[in-house]
Design an enzyme around this catalytic site. Sequence first.
Site, PDB file in Angstrom:
ATOM      1  CD  GLU A 424    -112.009 -26.062  42.122  1.00 56.77           C
ATOM      2  OE1 GLU A 424    -112.657 -25.002  42.073  1.00 56.77           O
ATOM      3  OE2 GLU A 424    -110.777 -26.108  42.241  1.00 56.77           O
ATOM      4  CG  ASP A 501    -112.149 -24.051  45.628  1.00 56.09           C
ATOM      5  OD1 ASP A 501    -113.240 -24.180  46.214  1.00 56.09           O
ATOM      6  OD2 ASP A 501    -111.233 -24.898  45.673  1.00 56.09           O
ATOM      7  CG  ASP A 503    -108.480 -21.364  43.859  1.00 58.07           C
ATOM      8  OD1 ASP A 503    -109.163 -21.687  42.861  1.00 58.07           O
ATOM      9  OD2 ASP A 503    -108.077 -22.198  44.692  1.00 58.07           O
ATOM     10  CG  ASP A 505    -105.852 -24.705  40.416  1.00 64.69           C
ATOM     11  OD1 ASP A 505    -105.226 -24.277  39.420  1.00 64.69           O
ATOM     12  OD2 ASP A 505    -105.366 -25.479  41.261  1.00 64.69           O
TER      13      ASP A 505
END
Length: 635
Positions: A424, A501, A503, A505
């Site tokens: 990413e 990541d 998180d 997103d």
Amino acid sequence: MSDYNGSSVRILEGLEAVRVRPGMYIGSTNSRGLHHLVWEVVDNSIDEALAGYCTAINVWLKKDGSITVLDNGRGVPVDRHPDKLIATERILFTVLHAGGKFDNDTYKVSGGLHGVGASVVNALSSWLEVEVYRDGKLYRDRYEKGGNPTVDLVDGLLVPIADTDKRGTKVSFKPDDTIFETVEFKADIIKKRLRELSFLNKGLLLTFEDENTGEKVEYYEEEGIVGLVRELNKTKDILNDDVVYVTSKSNNIEVEIAFQYTNEFTETILSYCNNINTVEGGTHVSGFKTAFTRIINQYAREIGALKEKEDNFEGKDVRNGITAIVLVKHPNPQYEGQTKTKLGNSDARGAVDEVFSVESQKFFDRNIETLKSIIDNAMKALKLRKAEEKVRTNLLANSKLAGNGKLASASSKNPDEVELILVEGDSAGGSAKQGRDRSFQAILPLRGKVLNVEKKEVAKVISNTEIQSIINAIGCGFGEGYGDDFDIQKRKVKKVIILTDADVDGSHIRTLLLTFFHRYMPELIYEGLIYRGVPPLYKVTSGKEVRYCYSDRELEELKPKLKGKIEIQRYKGLGEMNPEQLWETTLNPQTRLLKQITIEDAVMADEITNVLMGDKVEPRRDFIYENALLAEIDL
Ligand code: 0RA
């Protein structure tokens, strides 16, 4: 020990074999294997329901970590077993493969890893208790430490301990924590299966209660798989209100099919054999597909929708947008495939073909409007397909698909060596390119959100550059569902690793990628080639020593072990790591943490994508509320 006849030693040797090699009986000793114990016990009650004697099954998760399954069937027989000369209940719970076939009338339909027998559950439990309510009496038997009986038999039989007017069987057990990596039953997993079973067994009441949380739920489906089709299409726009349902028996194989069309571009066919989800499809599904294509083509010619010179519909034309359930009950199922979830019996193909041909024609002859809308829909799909074929040819001719985007290839070309790592963001991608072992690791940075494939038709999906780069780097082509251009033999990589990541997103991007793989390259998932990389959450520095932690728990466990001043850095994203750190924590096969993506993960991703991206606002909102607190979505 109890009054147990001479064969007891040999019996316990059998159970000991299960304890020595649990994987051979239940697949694994992780959470999946653990839940297999539950499926085994519940399946026995389900068989009693299939035989027509049981209408309700209750499951309780208890505070002490045990689980209880109660049914209102006939009760496990407690009479003298004809060969073994002691209580049949004892035999069922202590002798391997002693399940089923006690009376030949029972239509016992278990299979796969299911149906290994109650004795396997007993062997892998620290204790197991059976209560039988039968003929006005209550009997109780108990085993400890892997199946050792603790109740004395009298003349080989159980002595009733009370009178009762109930009927049924209650099995409680606590899994052995010296055998399983985890002994924590997951309410979500159990509820999901009970809900599925309620769809597959219409009219059966299944209840679940968790003593730890006080949660109680009931599952009951008057409409069976028709209800399941409605449920699957809940978040989608549908073409016809009615769900088409056909059922009959052929060659001693029971067949049930339900379907309904949506305005999506994809097909969803779920299939089952004897209550087992045949994830990889098989003969029953191919029987359905062949018959369906043939019949719709026949009708389309009859009513003049397809003119003489025109092409026939292809299978995927007539299935465009379909949600279908194909269910068979087979007396002797054979399973194939990587995960033993592909039905292999060739007679199932013929049975489904025959039942569907005969019964669907009866239906279509009486419901011309539904038939016409299906033919209309197939016609649109045929035209779209022709258009896509052009786009595809043009794309290939312009060799746009040959573009590799930002791929940094590995120097090795050995498909059993190369790892494709999808990273990413450009900054993490840059670090990964520098930090990797270029001999076998290829890096493809993904910018922004990967295209949501669910809503787009094929032409758009393959014109997306990120998707093209992924298809290219893997080298197998792609297809919708099974087959098509996809050929796993051509793979250029042995692992595809999704690295995002930790998180929201990041999990979103991962969900979209899994949806893409599930829809267009499902075999990669079946073959276990897709992984997710787990980046560390914390960097812990104490003096000169640097350590990484991948979870909060790991951090809490590490803290007390470190002396002096410690410094804790929480990583917000992969981009915060320099190339060396990224290598050490996430890329180096010796030290990194990888999780293999299972088909369940991919199906879950599909559901989430559907809800989050779907046109319908309400289910999306409900979904987000329901799951806001549910950190379980561990994709
Ligand atoms: C063998 C034979 C019969 C019933 C069962 C097993 C039976 C097993 C389980 C396990 C959980 N619940 C169950 N209920 C029934 C038939 C006995 C008869 O003919 O009455």
